[in-house]
Design an enzyme around this catalytic site. Structure first.
Site, PDB file in Angstrom:
ATOM      1  N   ARG A   1       0.589  -0.957   0.064  1.00 18.66           N
ATOM      2  CA  ARG A   1       0.133   0.133   0.113  1.00 18.66           C
ATOM      3  C   ARG A   1       0.931   1.224  -0.102  1.00 18.66           C
ATOM      4  O   ARG A   1       0.642   2.080  -0.699  1.00 18.66           O
ATOM      5  CB  ARG A   1      -0.917  -0.094   1.337  1.00 18.66           C
ATOM      6  N   MET A   2       1.821   1.354   0.892  1.00 16.14           N
ATOM      7  CA  MET A   2       2.434   2.681   0.944  1.00 16.14           C
ATOM      8  C   MET A   2       3.522   2.761  -0.261  1.00 16.14           C
ATOM      9  O   MET A   2       3.568   3.841  -0.653  1.00 16.14           O
ATOM     10  CB  MET A   2       3.320   2.514   2.394  1.00 16.14           C
TER      11      MET A   2
ATOM     12  N   CYS B   1       1.115   7.522  10.197  1.00 14.34           N
ATOM     13  CA  CYS B   1      -0.152   7.970   9.606  1.00 14.34           C
ATOM     14  C   CYS B   1      -0.690   8.736  10.874  1.00 14.34           C
ATOM     15  O   CYS B   1      -0.992   9.973  10.565  1.00 14.34           O
ATOM     16  CB  CYS B   1      -1.194   7.205   8.824  1.00 14.34           C
ATOM     17  N   THR B   2      -1.048   7.931  12.023  1.00 13.31           N
ATOM     18  CA  THR B   2      -1.541   8.704  12.920  1.00 13.31           C
ATOM     19  C   THR B   2      -1.031   9.709  13.571  1.00 13.31           C
ATOM     20  O   THR B   2      -1.342  10.582  14.239  1.00 13.31           O
ATOM     21  CB  THR B   2      -2.190   7.529  13.886  1.00 13.31           C
TER      22      THR B   2
ATOM     23  N   GLY C   1       0.864   3.424  18.891  1.00 10.06           N
ATOM     24  CA  GLY C   1       2.060   4.090  19.481  1.00 10.06           C
ATOM     25  C   GLY C   1       2.126   5.815  19.189  1.00 10.06           C
ATOM     26  O   GLY C   1       2.986   6.406  19.402  1.00 10.06           O
TER      27      GLY C   1
ATOM     28  N   ARG D   1     -10.159  -0.406  15.235  1.00 10.84           N
ATOM     29  CA  ARG D   1      -9.991  -0.701  13.744  1.00 10.84           C
ATOM     30  C   ARG D   1     -11.346  -0.864  13.527  1.00 10.84           C
ATOM     31  O   ARG D   1     -12.389  -1.623  14.105  1.00 10.84           O
ATOM     32  CB  ARG D   1      -9.212  -2.176  13.772  1.00 10.84           C
TER      33      ARG D   1
END
Length: 337
Positions: A12-13, A153-154, A212, A234
């Site tokens: 994906r990345m 991302c978070t 994290g 999730r």
């Protein structure tokens, strides 16, 4: 002058980072290493994406190469970074997108193969420069920093919010909940997994698990070490995600002041184009393909008893993240010229 870029891990990345970076004059992509599917699968999945749609350039496989608008990228299927002959391809910078190599010891082989800089698309578990664009990218020193991480991302969603609130009001402590889309760390149907909740079918449950992202903020703001923590839930969606931030701040405030601080920060450097501000009643699908890291849902901001603050921030956990990773790659590229 362009620098030559390789990608390790074309999931994906890796694929979306290539999409986001393609056409930037500083970056010349020359090699892809991916252990699954070969060049044919790599080309097909680069062109056709179930979430982000069909990519405009022409993409095809030709032997052990992927062609993008007739520009060839060599392709290999090695399992370890040290086995890839990066020096033969003249690679200066590697985007490490496999998710498998996250310590200096496992990443050091890149440098032994002649690579000058490595950017990891995940948090690195030990010493590495942890960069969140718009928040602490000024810390990058080309002569000193060769292994970098673009965080998660978070963390890229949370850090701009923390920056604005901590610098504007001061944060005593806080709890973060990220309402996060499915990823490939989960299972489509029940299957063994070290995290027994992630072992359950992704499409049938809301799944609490770890993140994290909140504790990683201490790498940027050391004074907040031990003051922020969080959890992920999730959800059975593919895009986009939402971060729910609750802070106790140092002085009395109001919803109006909180939103004014966030709106002002979104309109000027260094967070313009990274932090967004939205007053319309939108939902998660409206943020698919949004290149910003964090978009404030202004209608949801709350203040309780003057010092407890709640802020919701949307983010495309794929597209927003890879755009920051590419911005970091461009910054590194300019330092190598």
């Amino acid at each position: 002058m362009k620098i030559r870029v390789g990608i390790n891990g074309f999931g994906r990345m890796g694929r979306l980072a290539l999409r986001a970076a393609w056409g930037w004059p500083e970056l010349e992509f020359v090699h892809i290493n991916e252990i699954k599917g070969g060049a044919v699968a790599a080309a097909h999945l680069l062109k056709f994406d179930s979430v982000h749609g069909r990519w405009t350039p022409e993409v095809e496989a030709e032997g052990e190469r992927v062609l993008i608008d007739s520009t060839p990228l060599s392709f290999s299927e090695y399992g370890k970074p040290e086995d890839v002959p990066w020096e033969d391809f003249g690679v200066d910078l590697v985007l490490e997108c496999s998710g498998k190599f996250r310590t200096p010891a496992t990443l050091d082989p890149y440098f032994k193969r002649g690579v000058q800089k490595v950017i990891v698309a995940a948090p690195v578990k030990e010493e590495a420069l942890n960069i969140v664009m718009g928040v602490n990218d000024y810390l990058y020193e080309p002569e000193k920093h060769h292994l970098l991480t673009a965080a998660s991302c978070t963390t890229n969603c949370l850090a701009p919010v923390v920056k604005v609130i901590h610098e504007g009001l001061g944060i005593k402590h806080g709890i973060i909940t990220t309402i996060h889309d499915n990823t490939n760390t989960q299972t489509l149907v029940d299957a063994p997994h070290k995290d027994l909740r992630r072992a359950r079918a992704t499409s049938l449950s809301l799944i609490p698990t770890t993140t994290g992202s909140a504790t990683a903020i201490a790498l940027i703001y050391p004074e907040l070490k031990g003051k922020l923590n969080g959890i992920a839930v999730r959800v059975p969606l593919l895009n986009a995600s939402l971060t729910d931030c609750v802070f106790e701040v140092n002085r009395p405030t109001t919803v109006e002041e909180i939103n004014a601080l966030l709106k002002a920060a979104s309109e000027q450097a260094p967070l313009q184009g990274i932090l967004g501000y939205e007053e319309r009643p939108l939902v998660s699908i409206d943020y698919k393909d949004d290149p910003r890291s964090s978009i404030i849902d202004a209608l949801s901001t709350m203040v309780v008893d003057e010092t407890q603050v709640k802020i919701l921030a949307w983010y495309d956990n794929e597209w927003g993240y890879v755009n920051r990773m590419v911005e970091l790659a461009r910054k590194v590229a300019l330092s190598l010229k």
